[in-house]
Design a protein around this motif. Structure first.
Motif, PDB file in Angstrom:
ATOM      1  N   GLU A  37       0.953  -1.044  -0.087  1.00  0.00           N
ATOM      2  CA  GLU A  37       0.022   0.054  -0.107  1.00  0.00           C
ATOM      3  C   GLU A  37       0.711   1.331   0.000  1.00  0.00           C
ATOM      4  OE1 GLU A  37      -2.556  -0.273   3.296  1.00  0.00           O
ATOM      5  OE2 GLU A  37      -4.551  -0.068   2.051  1.00  0.00           O
TER       6      GLU A  37
ATOM      7  N   ARG B  95     -15.872  -0.959   9.637  1.00  0.00           N
ATOM      8  CA  ARG B  95     -15.023  -1.338   8.569  1.00  0.00           C
ATOM      9  C   ARG B  95     -13.833  -0.857   8.935  1.00  0.00           C
ATOM     10  NH1 ARG B  95     -13.415   1.096   3.939  1.00  0.00           N
ATOM     11  NH2 ARG B  95     -12.825  -0.128   2.205  1.00  0.00           N
TER      12      ARG B  95
ATOM     13  N   VAL C  20     -10.601   4.677   4.939  1.00  0.00           N
ATOM     14  CA  VAL C  20      -9.725   3.454   5.503  1.00  0.00           C
ATOM     15  C   VAL C  20     -10.621   2.917   6.547  1.00  0.00           C
ATOM     16  CG1 VAL C  20      -7.495   3.119   6.595  1.00  0.00           C
ATOM     17  CG2 VAL C  20      -7.486   4.519   4.641  1.00  0.00           C
TER      18      VAL C  20
ATOM     19  N   ARG D 235      -9.720  -1.211   6.911  1.00  0.00           N
ATOM     20  CA  ARG D 235      -9.068  -1.706   5.823  1.00  0.00           C
ATOM     21  C   ARG D 235      -7.901  -2.667   6.402  1.00  0.00           C
ATOM     22  NH1 ARG D 235      -6.738   2.226   1.422  1.00  0.00           N
ATOM     23  NH2 ARG D 235      -9.043   2.679   1.366  1.00  0.00           N
TER      24      ARG D 235
END
Length: 250
Positions: free
Chosen positions: A18, A207, A178, A209
Motif C-alpha cells: 500500500e 469497517r 480507511v 482496511r
C-alpha cells in the motif's frame, strides 16, 4: 507458524504494498490498547480518510460523534480545519475533549459539494494536522478524491456523515475511507457520591482496511483527547487471571 503470526506477516506485507515499500505509514494511536491493538495499523493512519457517523439521528448520539472527532483532532500535530454546513459547534464542549479554540479554523460551506471541495483543498495544503468536514451525502468518487488528497501527507482527513433522514443509514453509500465508525451515547457510571460520572460512548468500528470490525464501550474523551475503557472492563482481565458538543459534555 501460528495463525496470528501468519496474519501479522500478511498485514505487514500488505502495508508495504500500500505504501512505497520502504516505510510504514504514520499513524495516530488512540492511546488505549484495547482500541489500538484491534486496528490493523495500530492507530488511525494520518495520510488517510476516516468516516464517523452518529449511531442514530438523536442529539445525544450526534454530540457524541462530534466529540469523538474532536478528540482525534486534538491529538493531531497542528492546526485543524473544520468545515461545517451550520454554526452549531459548541467550542467549550470541544475544549473539554482536548481541542483548544486557538487551534481550530472554521469554514462554513453552502452545500455538501463545497464541504468536500474545501476539505480537499485543506488536505493538499499540507500545513494542517487535521481536516474535518460534515456532509449528508458523499459519493464514492468524492471520498476517493479525499483519500488521494490525504495520501503522502501527515494531515488526517475526518468526515462526519450526518443523517439525511431519521431512518437513513449514513454509511449506505460505499466509501474509500480507511476506517468507518459509529458512535452512540451510553449511560454514564454513577459516582460513589451523588452525581454522574464521565460520559460513555458505544464505539463501533464498522469497517477497517486490513482488519476486522469491533465494538467497545469507552469513556468519553478527557482534556487530552483520549478515550479510556471503563474501570470495570480494565480490571476484568486481571481478575480472571488472578449541542451536539454541549449535549455530550453535560
Amino acid at each position: 507458524m501460528s495463525r496470528s503470526s501468519v496474519l501479522q506477516s500478511l498485514r505487514d506485507t500488505l502495508r508495504a504494498i500500500e505504501g512505497d515499500g520502504h516505510r510504514r505509514r504514520a499513524t495516530l494511536p488512540f492511546g488505549t490498547p484495547a482500541v489500538d491493538t484491534r486496528l490493523a495499523d495500530g492507530g488511525l493512519r494520518l495520510d488517510a480518510l476516516h468516516e464517523v457517523a452518529a449511531a442514530t439521528a438523536s442529539m445525544g448520539d450526534d454530540a457524541s460523534a462530534t466529540l469523538f472527532l474532536a478528540g482525534i483532532a486534538a491529538r493531531a500535530w497542528g492546526p485543524v480545519l473544520w468545515v461545517v454546513r451550520r454554526r452549531d459547534l459548541f467550542a467549550p464542549g470541544l475544549y473539554q475533549s482536548g481541542l483548544s479554540p486557538e487551534r481550530v479554523l472554521y469554514a462554513e460551506a453552502a452545500d455538501d459539494a463545497e464541504v468536500l471541495a474545501l476539505m480537499e483543498e485543506g488536505l493538499r495544503h499540507r500545513a494542517l494536522g487535521a481536516v474535518i468536514g460534515e456532509t449528508r451525502r458523499a459519493a464514492m468518487a468524492s471520498t476517493r478524491r479525499l483519500q488521494l488528497a490525504a495520501e503522502g501527507g501527515r494531515t488526517i482527513a475526518l468526515l462526519m456523515k450526518r443523517h439525511a433522514r431519521e431512518e437513513a443509514d449514513p454509511f449506505a453509500v460505499p466509501s474509500a475511507a480507511v476506517t468507518r465508525w459509529r458512535v452512540a451515547s451510553a449511560p454514564s457510571a454513577p459516582l460513589p457520591v451523588a452525581g454522574i460520572g464521565r460520559a460513555r460512548w458505544d464505539v463501533h468500528c464498522t469497517r477497517q482496511r486490513g482488519g476486522e470490525p469491533f465494538q467497545l464501550l469507552v469513556e468519553a474523551c478527557d482534556e487530552t483527547g483520549r478515550i479510556a475503557l471503563p474501570a470495570r472492563l480494565v480490571d476484568r482481565p486481571a481478575a480472571a487471571g488472578g449541542t451536539r458538543a454541549r449535549t455530550a459534555a453535560a
